[in-house]
Design an enzyme around this catalytic site. Sequence first.
Site, PDB file in Angstrom:
ATOM      1  N   ASP A   1     -19.614  16.966   1.161  1.00  0.00           N
ATOM      2  CA  ASP A   1     -18.413  17.711   1.563  1.00  0.00           C
ATOM      3  C   ASP A   1     -17.625  16.946   2.626  1.00  0.00           C
ATOM      4  OD1 ASP A   1     -18.409  19.952  -0.001  1.00  0.00           O
ATOM      5  OD2 ASP A   1     -19.397  21.248   1.473  1.00  0.00           O
TER       6      ASP A   1
ATOM      7  N   PRO B   1      -2.260   9.920  11.221  1.00  0.00           N
ATOM      8  CA  PRO B   1      -1.865  10.790  10.114  1.00  0.00           C
ATOM      9  C   PRO B   1      -3.017  11.630   9.599  1.00  0.00           C
ATOM     10  CG  PRO B   1      -2.185   8.553   9.314  1.00  0.00           C
ATOM     11  CD  PRO B   1      -2.387   8.518  10.804  1.00  0.00           C
ATOM     12  N   THR B   2      -2.700  12.776   9.055  1.00  0.00           N
ATOM     13  CA  THR B   2      -3.654  13.579   8.312  1.00  0.00           C
ATOM     14  C   THR B   2      -3.868  12.925   6.946  1.00  0.00           C
ATOM     15  OG1 THR B   2      -4.126  15.833   7.656  1.00  0.00           O
ATOM     16  CG2 THR B   2      -1.856  15.093   7.317  1.00  0.00           C
ATOM     17  N   ASN B   3      -4.571  13.576   6.011  1.00  0.00           N
ATOM     18  CA  ASN B   3      -4.784  12.991   4.675  1.00  0.00           C
ATOM     19  C   ASN B   3      -3.428  12.823   3.972  1.00  0.00           C
ATOM     20  OD1 ASN B   3      -7.404  13.752   5.493  1.00  0.00           O
ATOM     21  ND2 ASN B   3      -8.054  13.964   3.378  1.00  0.00           N
ATOM     22  N   LEU B   4      -3.240  11.653   3.374  1.00  0.00           N
ATOM     23  CA  LEU B   4      -1.935  11.319   2.790  1.00  0.00           C
ATOM     24  C   LEU B   4      -2.025  11.237   1.266  1.00  0.00           C
ATOM     25  CD1 LEU B   4      -1.122   8.421   5.283  1.00  0.00           C
ATOM     26  CD2 LEU B   4      -0.199  10.750   5.351  1.00  0.00           C
TER      27      LEU B   4
ATOM     28  N   HIS C   1      -9.086   9.013  -2.842  1.00  0.00           N
ATOM     29  CA  HIS C   1      -9.154  10.288  -2.123  1.00  0.00           C
ATOM     30  C   HIS C   1      -9.092  11.442  -3.125  1.00  0.00           C
ATOM     31  CE1 HIS C   1      -7.823   7.643   1.232  1.00  0.00           C
ATOM     32  NE2 HIS C   1      -8.661   8.404   1.904  1.00  0.00           N
TER      33      HIS C   1
ATOM     34  N   GLY D   1       0.832  -1.210   0.000  1.00  0.00           N
ATOM     35  CA  GLY D   1       0.000   0.000   0.000  1.00  0.00           C
ATOM     36  C   GLY D   1       0.860   1.251   0.000  1.00  0.00           C
TER      37      GLY D   1
ATOM     38  N   TYR E   1     -15.343   3.682   9.506  1.00  0.00           N
ATOM     39  CA  TYR E   1     -13.881   3.658   9.482  1.00  0.00           C
ATOM     40  C   TYR E   1     -13.324   4.265  10.775  1.00  0.00           C
ATOM     41  CZ  TYR E   1      -9.163   4.512   7.585  1.00  0.00           C
ATOM     42  OH  TYR E   1      -7.810   4.527   7.362  1.00  0.00           O
TER      43      TYR E   1
ATOM     44  N   SER F   1      -6.187   7.573  11.810  1.00  0.00           N
ATOM     45  CA  SER F   1      -6.577   8.561  10.808  1.00  0.00           C
ATOM     46  C   SER F   1      -7.145   9.796  11.504  1.00  0.00           C
ATOM     47  CB  SER F   1      -7.651   7.957   9.916  1.00  0.00           C
ATOM     48  OG  SER F   1      -8.318   8.963   9.193  1.00  0.00           O
ATOM     49  N   SER F   2      -7.077  10.943  10.832  1.00  0.00           N
ATOM     50  CA  SER F   2      -7.601  12.174  11.441  1.00  0.00           C
ATOM     51  C   SER F   2      -9.128  12.154  11.562  1.00  0.00           C
ATOM     52  CB  SER F   2      -7.164  13.403  10.641  1.00  0.00           C
ATOM     53  OG  SER F   2      -7.624  13.309   9.315  1.00  0.00           O
ATOM     54  N   CYS F   3      -9.790  11.200  10.883  1.00  0.00           N
ATOM     55  CA  CYS F   3     -11.256  11.168  10.971  1.00  0.00           C
ATOM     56  C   CYS F   3     -11.753  10.570  12.283  1.00  0.00           C
ATOM     57  CB  CYS F   3     -11.860  10.434   9.787  1.00  0.00           C
ATOM     58  SG  CYS F   3     -11.477   8.688   9.772  1.00  0.00           S
TER      59      CYS F   3
ATOM     60  N   LYS G   1     -10.966   2.593  13.729  1.00  0.00           N
ATOM     61  CA  LYS G   1      -9.661   3.151  14.099  1.00  0.00           C
ATOM     62  C   LYS G   1      -9.618   3.530  15.588  1.00  0.00           C
ATOM     63  CE  LYS G   1      -7.449   2.807  10.215  1.00  0.00           C
ATOM     64  NZ  LYS G   1      -6.276   1.916  10.120  1.00  0.00           N
TER      65      LYS G   1
ATOM     66  N   TRP H   1     -16.017  17.455  -6.662  1.00  0.00           N
ATOM     67  CA  TRP H   1     -17.149  17.139  -5.786  1.00  0.00           C
ATOM     68  C   TRP H   1     -17.315  18.166  -4.664  1.00  0.00           C
ATOM     69  CZ3 TRP H   1     -15.966  11.263  -4.540  1.00  0.00           C
ATOM     70  CH2 TRP H   1     -16.075  10.522  -5.721  1.00  0.00           C
TER      71      TRP H   1
HETATM   72  O1  GFB Z   1     -10.193  12.847   0.042  1.00  0.00           O
HETATM   73  P1  GFB Z   1     -11.614  12.652   0.372  1.00  0.00           P
HETATM   74  O2  GFB Z   1     -12.354  11.602  -0.384  1.00  0.00           O
HETATM   75  O3  GFB Z   1     -11.753  12.307   1.889  1.00  0.00           O
HETATM   76  O4  GFB Z   1     -12.405  14.024   0.124  1.00  0.00           O
HETATM   77  P2  GFB Z   1     -12.083  12.982   3.301  1.00  0.00           P
HETATM   78  C1  GFB Z   1     -11.974  15.259   0.619  1.00  0.00           C
HETATM   79  C2  GFB Z   1     -12.867  16.362   0.088  1.00  0.00           C
HETATM   80  O5  GFB Z   1     -12.621  16.523  -1.326  1.00  0.00           O
HETATM   81  C3  GFB Z   1     -14.369  16.125   0.215  1.00  0.00           C
HETATM   82  C4  GFB Z   1     -13.832  16.568  -2.022  1.00  0.00           C
HETATM   83  O6  GFB Z   1     -14.993  17.322   0.581  1.00  0.00           O
HETATM   84  C5  GFB Z   1     -14.756  15.697  -1.194  1.00  0.00           C
HETATM   85  O7  GFB Z   1     -16.114  15.939  -1.501  1.00  0.00           O
HETATM   86  N1  GFB Z   1     -13.639  16.136  -3.426  1.00  0.00           N
HETATM   87  C6  GFB Z   1     -13.731  16.930  -4.512  1.00  0.00           C
HETATM   88  C7  GFB Z   1     -13.360  14.898  -3.862  1.00  0.00           C
HETATM   89  N2  GFB Z   1     -13.575  16.228  -5.634  1.00  0.00           N
HETATM   90  C8  GFB Z   1     -13.321  14.944  -5.269  1.00  0.00           C
HETATM   91  C9  GFB Z   1     -13.067  13.757  -6.007  1.00  0.00           C
HETATM   92  O8  GFB Z   1     -13.038  13.721  -7.232  1.00  0.00           O
HETATM   93  N3  GFB Z   1     -12.826  12.625  -5.269  1.00  0.00           N
HETATM   94  C10 GFB Z   1     -12.851  12.627  -3.895  1.00  0.00           C
HETATM   95  N4  GFB Z   1     -12.597  11.483  -3.255  1.00  0.00           N
HETATM   96  N5  GFB Z   1     -13.133  13.745  -3.189  1.00  0.00           N
HETATM   97  C11 GFB Z   1     -11.770  10.487   3.914  1.00  0.00           C
HETATM   98  C12 GFB Z   1     -12.450   9.638   4.910  1.00  0.00           C
HETATM   99  O9  GFB Z   1     -12.318  11.720   4.165  1.00  0.00           O
HETATM  100  O10 GFB Z   1     -10.384  10.611   4.041  1.00  0.00           O
HETATM  101  C13 GFB Z   1     -11.652   8.610   5.522  1.00  0.00           C
HETATM  102  O11 GFB Z   1     -13.679   9.226   4.369  1.00  0.00           O
HETATM  103  C14 GFB Z   1     -10.225   8.959   5.785  1.00  0.00           C
HETATM  104  O12 GFB Z   1     -12.262   8.096   6.654  1.00  0.00           O
HETATM  105  C15 GFB Z   1      -9.606   9.807   4.753  1.00  0.00           C
HETATM  106  O13 GFB Z   1      -9.977   9.397   7.080  1.00  0.00           O
HETATM  107  C16 GFB Z   1      -8.218  10.312   5.025  1.00  0.00           C
HETATM  108  O14 GFB Z   1     -10.917  13.745   3.803  1.00  0.00           O
HETATM  109  O15 GFB Z   1     -13.371  13.748   3.273  1.00  0.00           O
END
Ligand code: GFB
Length: 309
Positions: free
Chosen positions: A270, A164-167, A180, A14, A137, A108-110, A141, A203
Site C-alpha cells: 500500500d 509536488p504531490t503525485n503528478l 505510478h 520527462g 528516493y 516529492s511529497s514522500c 530528495k 494493487w
Molecule cells: O503511484 P504509486 O506507485 O506511488 O502507488 P506512491 C500509489 C498507490 O496505488 C499504492 C496503488 O498504494 C499502490 O499500491 N496501486 C494500485 C498501484 N494499483 C497500482 C498499479 O497498478 N500500479 C502502481 N504503481 N500502484 C511513489 C513513491 O509512491 O510515488 C515515490 O514510491 C514518489 O517515492 C511517488 O514520491 C510520487 O504514491 O505510493
Amino acid sequence: MDKNDKIYIAGHRGMVGSAIHRRLKKEGFENFVFRTSDQLDLRSQQAVADFFEKEKPGYVFLAAAKVGGILANNTYRAEFLYDNLMIQSNVIENSYRQGVKKLLFLGSSCIYPKLAPQPMKEDYLLTGQLEYTNEPYAIAKIAGIKMCDAYRSQYGCNFISVMPTNLYGPNDNYDLNTSHVLPALLRKFHEAKIEKKPEVIVWGSGNPRREFLHADDMADACVFLMKNYNEEGLINIGVGEDLSIQELAEMIKDIVGYKGKIVFDASKPDGTPRKLMDVSKLSALGWKAAISLKDGISEVYRNKFLVSA
Ligand code: GFB
C-alpha cells in the site's frame, strides 16, 4: 527571469520537464539549452562541470531524476539513491560554480514522515520515520533540499525547493512495472476494455489516499515560483484534496468506460497511508491549480489511448 536569460531544463523530455518547456514557450521564452541523457550523463561529475562551463545558463529547472511508482522505488533502491544524489549534486554544485541566478529543485511529497499529520505542512520535514518502500528516493530528495539551503546559506545562491504531490499528465510512464498508479490504471482499464477481460487487478487494499496534480498545473506553479519565490526551505505544490485508490480506480473505470470488476491484490504494498499536501503557503502567494482531476484524466486518456489509436 526575462526573455534573454538562458534557461536550462534538466530532464526536458520527462513529464515535468516537458510541461515546463511548453509553459515557458507559451510565454515567449526561446533561449533554452537542452541535453538528452544520451548526450549528457548527469551522474558524471566531469561531464556536468564541462556542460555548465560551456553553456553558463542563467536559470535552471532541476527536473531530471530517476522516478517511478511504488514497485520501482522498492526494487531499484540503490539506483534511486545513487542516481538521484549524483544528478542533483552535480547540477546544484555546478550551478553555484557557474553563477546561475536561480535554480528550482523538484522534490516529492514522500520526503515527509510516513505517518505525518494530515494535511502535511512544510515544517513536518524530518519529524519522523519515512515510508520504507520509497526511503532511498526520499533520502535523496531531502539531501537536495538541504543542499539548496546550504548553498543559499554559505554562498548566497538563490536555490529554491518545491515539493509536488503525485503528478500525472502527458509524457508519463505507462510501463506497468515501473509506473505510478494513475497511468497504470488507465492502461489496465483500457486494455481490459479492448480485450473484454472480466476483471482488473488493482494493487494493495484500495485504502491509501493520494492527491494528484496535472503536470501542466505543476509547470505553471514552477514558473510562478521561479518568478515570485526566493526563500530557503521548501514549498508544497498540490491541489489540497485527495481520494482513495479505490475511488481513483472507480473514476478511471468510468472515464475509460470499462464494465467489468475491480479486484484488489493485497499481496502488493500500500505504501504511505495518506499524503495530502497542505498548500496554504502556496495559496497565500496567490497560486492555485486549475485542472480538475476528472478533466485532467479524461484529457490524458483521450490523447494517449484514443487519438493515436
Ligand atoms: O503511484 P504509486 O506507485 O506511488 O502507488 P506512491 C500509489 C498507490 O496505488 C499504492 C496503488 O498504494 C499502490 O499500491 N496501486 C494500485 C498501484 N494499483 C497500482 C498499479 O497498478 N500500479 C502502481 N504503481 N500502484 C511513489 C513513491 O509512491 O510515488 C515515490 O514510491 C514518489 O517515492 C511517488 O514520491 C510520487 O504514491 O505510493
